[in-house]
Enzyme design. Structure first.
Site, PDB file in Angstrom:
ATOM      1  N   SER A 183       6.216  43.090 -40.086  1.00 62.99           N
ATOM      2  CA  SER A 183       5.956  41.283 -40.071  1.00 62.99           C
ATOM      3  C   SER A 183       6.362  40.893 -38.576  1.00 62.99           C
ATOM      4  O   SER A 183       5.566  39.699 -38.080  1.00 62.99           O
ATOM      5  CB  SER A 183       6.943  40.130 -41.061  1.00 62.99           C
ATOM      6  OG  SER A 183       8.128  40.468 -40.937  1.00 62.99           O
ATOM      7  N   HIS A 211       1.840  40.271 -45.782  1.00 68.91           N
ATOM      8  CA  HIS A 211       0.624  40.188 -44.499  1.00 68.91           C
ATOM      9  C   HIS A 211      -0.253  41.519 -44.986  1.00 68.91           C
ATOM     10  O   HIS A 211      -1.167  41.296 -43.800  1.00 68.91           O
ATOM     11  CB  HIS A 211       1.506  40.211 -43.133  1.00 68.91           C
ATOM     12  CG  HIS A 211       2.211  39.751 -43.094  1.00 68.91           C
ATOM     13  ND1 HIS A 211       2.061  37.901 -42.032  1.00 68.91           N
ATOM     14  CD2 HIS A 211       3.873  39.475 -42.999  1.00 68.91           C
ATOM     15  CE1 HIS A 211       3.584  37.317 -41.653  1.00 68.91           C
ATOM     16  NE2 HIS A 211       4.127  38.425 -42.417  1.00 68.91           N
ATOM     17  N   LYS A 249      -0.201  32.721 -46.906  1.00 71.62           N
ATOM     18  CA  LYS A 249      -0.366  33.136 -46.110  1.00 71.62           C
ATOM     19  C   LYS A 249      -1.886  33.780 -45.981  1.00 71.62           C
ATOM     20  O   LYS A 249      -2.337  32.752 -45.817  1.00 71.62           O
ATOM     21  CB  LYS A 249       0.627  34.694 -45.623  1.00 71.62           C
ATOM     22  CG  LYS A 249       2.174  34.738 -45.219  1.00 71.62           C
ATOM     23  CD  LYS A 249       2.624  35.757 -44.973  1.00 71.62           C
ATOM     24  CE  LYS A 249       4.522  35.325 -44.537  1.00 71.62           C
ATOM     25  NZ  LYS A 249       5.552  36.055 -45.195  1.00 71.62           N
TER      26      LYS A 249
HETATM   27  C1  LIG Z   1       6.744  36.163 -45.469  1.00 67.91           C
HETATM   28  C2  LIG Z   1       7.121  36.751 -45.568  1.00 67.91           C
HETATM   29  C3  LIG Z   1       8.064  36.954 -46.729  1.00 67.91           C
HETATM   30  C4  LIG Z   1       8.320  35.309 -47.736  1.00 67.91           C
HETATM   31  O1  LIG Z   1       7.193  34.492 -48.546  1.00 67.91           O
HETATM   32  P1  LIG Z   1       6.691  33.134 -48.511  1.00 67.91           P
HETATM   33  O2  LIG Z   1       5.419  33.031 -49.612  1.00 67.91           O
HETATM   34  O3  LIG Z   1       6.784  33.044 -47.038  1.00 67.91           O
HETATM   35  O4  LIG Z   1       8.536  32.693 -48.877  1.00 67.91           O
HETATM   36  C5  LIG Z   1       8.558  37.652 -47.506  1.00 67.91           C
HETATM   37  N1  LIG Z   1       8.159  38.472 -47.730  1.00 67.91           N
HETATM   38  C6  LIG Z   1       7.364  39.735 -45.982  1.00 67.91           C
HETATM   39  C7  LIG Z   1       6.930  40.470 -45.545  1.00 67.91           C
HETATM   40  C8  LIG Z   1       7.311  38.076 -45.536  1.00 67.91           C
HETATM   41  O5  LIG Z   1       6.559  38.289 -44.365  1.00 67.91           O
END
Ligand SMILES: *Cc1c(COP(=O)(O)O)cnc(C)c1O
Length: 405
Positions: A183, A211, A249
């Protein structure tokens, strides 16, 4: 020893963070769209969003959220196991399972909650977890919560992972976990190699597709599809025991999910504390995610635009000598090393009309503070060009001041 001395640590810790340029504060936005936002009365072009396809503002997605509220109301009113399990949740899970080519899926209150619950349900005291050193904080926290022995392998280093697996002393299970897209760096896990090692050493494999979902692969199905498209992986999702992802996302909604076998889903419903002890996803989030998932699969154009914008931004950055490291995705970080430098460039961009927060420890290792640019399908080429020009100009200004000029 009054209460005063007990509470002194709060101000002390904030002062310490301040002196390291690591103190964080919230920025209050007055509005946010797919590619822009309003901050202190000013419209800024936003290059920090995870809304990769702009679906959070898509009229079809918003209509679906509203329709779900009209039919099922504003809250699910309890956890799934009490009276929060709506047919709506199960419809989304069916669609997610089909999307991820798995038997079933289970949705959670967020991606963070998914990871901490999933990992701590799958591994315990007798077990070992093998975790990439740059895995997301939610994976790290899930590992800690599990009380398993945590074995960190060097970033994307399959040889190191194998040497750790070979020296395993686990009396119980082995679990390998990795982000599929990292990320903060935007690079990809060596998925085919991870699958081989999981098989060879009889380990469970968990993949975090936060992502990758909606972004990677010809139909947006994530890391496995990406490598299968390249002919580097025969089996698709079958070799991943648990693929988690987020609805928040590229899907432009909110919530997390796991795609897995039917028996794994039953196991998680019984064992996963972040699933059991938290209220079910609100109908609006589920409705929105269902509409997005449909668009992600039907409308390749959005993903093509995202990847076109990604290569335009990467090329323009490279032409001007900005190093984006090993990124292969719409996450394009420019490292500045020091917190202060990253903050200065970020503040300069803000003045010039661009919103790109500086990412500092503990989100990234110390000494690697960066601007983490994310580009979306909603950006125009003119916006991308303007951003790169602004960056160029700010870098020149920085170099001048460093020279004492
Ligand atoms: C954003 C993210 C999460 C968490 O997801 P949310 O739905 O925002 O709580 C978990 N793992 C990765 C790799 C992320 O980038």
């Amino acid at each position: 020893m009054g209460q005063r001395s007990q509470r002194g640590f709060i101000a002390e810790e904030l002062d310490r963070l301040e002196s390291l340029h690591q103190r964080r504060s919230l920025k209050r936005l007055e509005a946010r769209g797919a590619s822009d936002l309003f901050f202190q009365g000013k419209r800024l072009i936003n290059f920090s969003s995870n809304d990769y396809l702009g679906l959070s503002e898509d009229e079809r997605v918003k209509r679906a959220a509203k329709a779900a509220i009209d039919q099922y109301h504003a809250s699910a009113a309890s956890s799934r196991l009490i009276c929060g399990n709506l047919d709506l949740h199960e419809q989304l899970e069916k669609e997610l399972a089909a999307f991820k080519e798995k038997e079933s899926a289970l949705v959670f209150s967020s991606g963070y909650m998914t990871n901490i619950g999933l990992i701590s349900a799958l591994a315990g005291k007798e077990d070992e977890i093998y975790s990439d050193e740059l895995n997301h904080a939610s994976i790290i926290d899930g590992c800690r919560l599990s009380q398993a022995r945590i074995r960190i392998f060097q970033h994307r280093d399959l040889d190191h992972l194998e040497s750790l697996l070979r020296s395993s002393s686990a009396t119980g299970r082995r679990l390998i976990v990795s982000d599929s897209v990292f990320s903060m760096d935007g690079d990809l896990a060596e998925l085919p190699g991870l699958v081989d090692l999981a098989e060879k050493y009889d380990a469970l494999l968990g993949l975090d597709e936060a992502h990758a979902t909606g972004v990677l692969g010809s139909r947006g199905r994530g890391g496995c599809e990406h490598f299968a498209d390249l002919g580097l992986m025969e089996q698709r999702q079958g070799s991943i025991d648990v693929a988690m992802g987020t609805l928040s996302k590229a899907l432009g909604s909110f919530g997390g999910f796991v795609a897995c076998s039917r028996s794994m889903r039953d196991f998680l419903i019984n064992k996963c504390r972040s699933f059991i002890f938290s209220t079910a996803l609100p109908p609006s989030a589920v409705g929105a995610a269902r509409a997005s998932l449909d668009i992600v699969q039907q409308d390749r154009g959005l993903r093509e635009k995202l990847w076109r914008n990604t290569s335009v931004l990467r090329k323009k950055l490279q032409e001007r000598g900005f190093d984006v490291g090993p990124s292969e995705t719409p996450i394009l970080p420019i490292r500045f090393g020091s917190e202060l430098k990253a903050l200065t460039i970020s503040a300069g961009l803000l003045e010039m009309g661009f919103y790109v927060p500086a990412i500092r420890p503990p989100s990234v290792p110390s000494g690697t503070s960066r601007l983490r640019l994310t580009v979306t399908a909603a950006h125009s080429e003119a916006q991308i060009e303007a951003l790169v020009q602004a960056l160029d100009c700010l870098r020149a200004r920085e170099e001048q001041s460093a020279d004492g000029g």
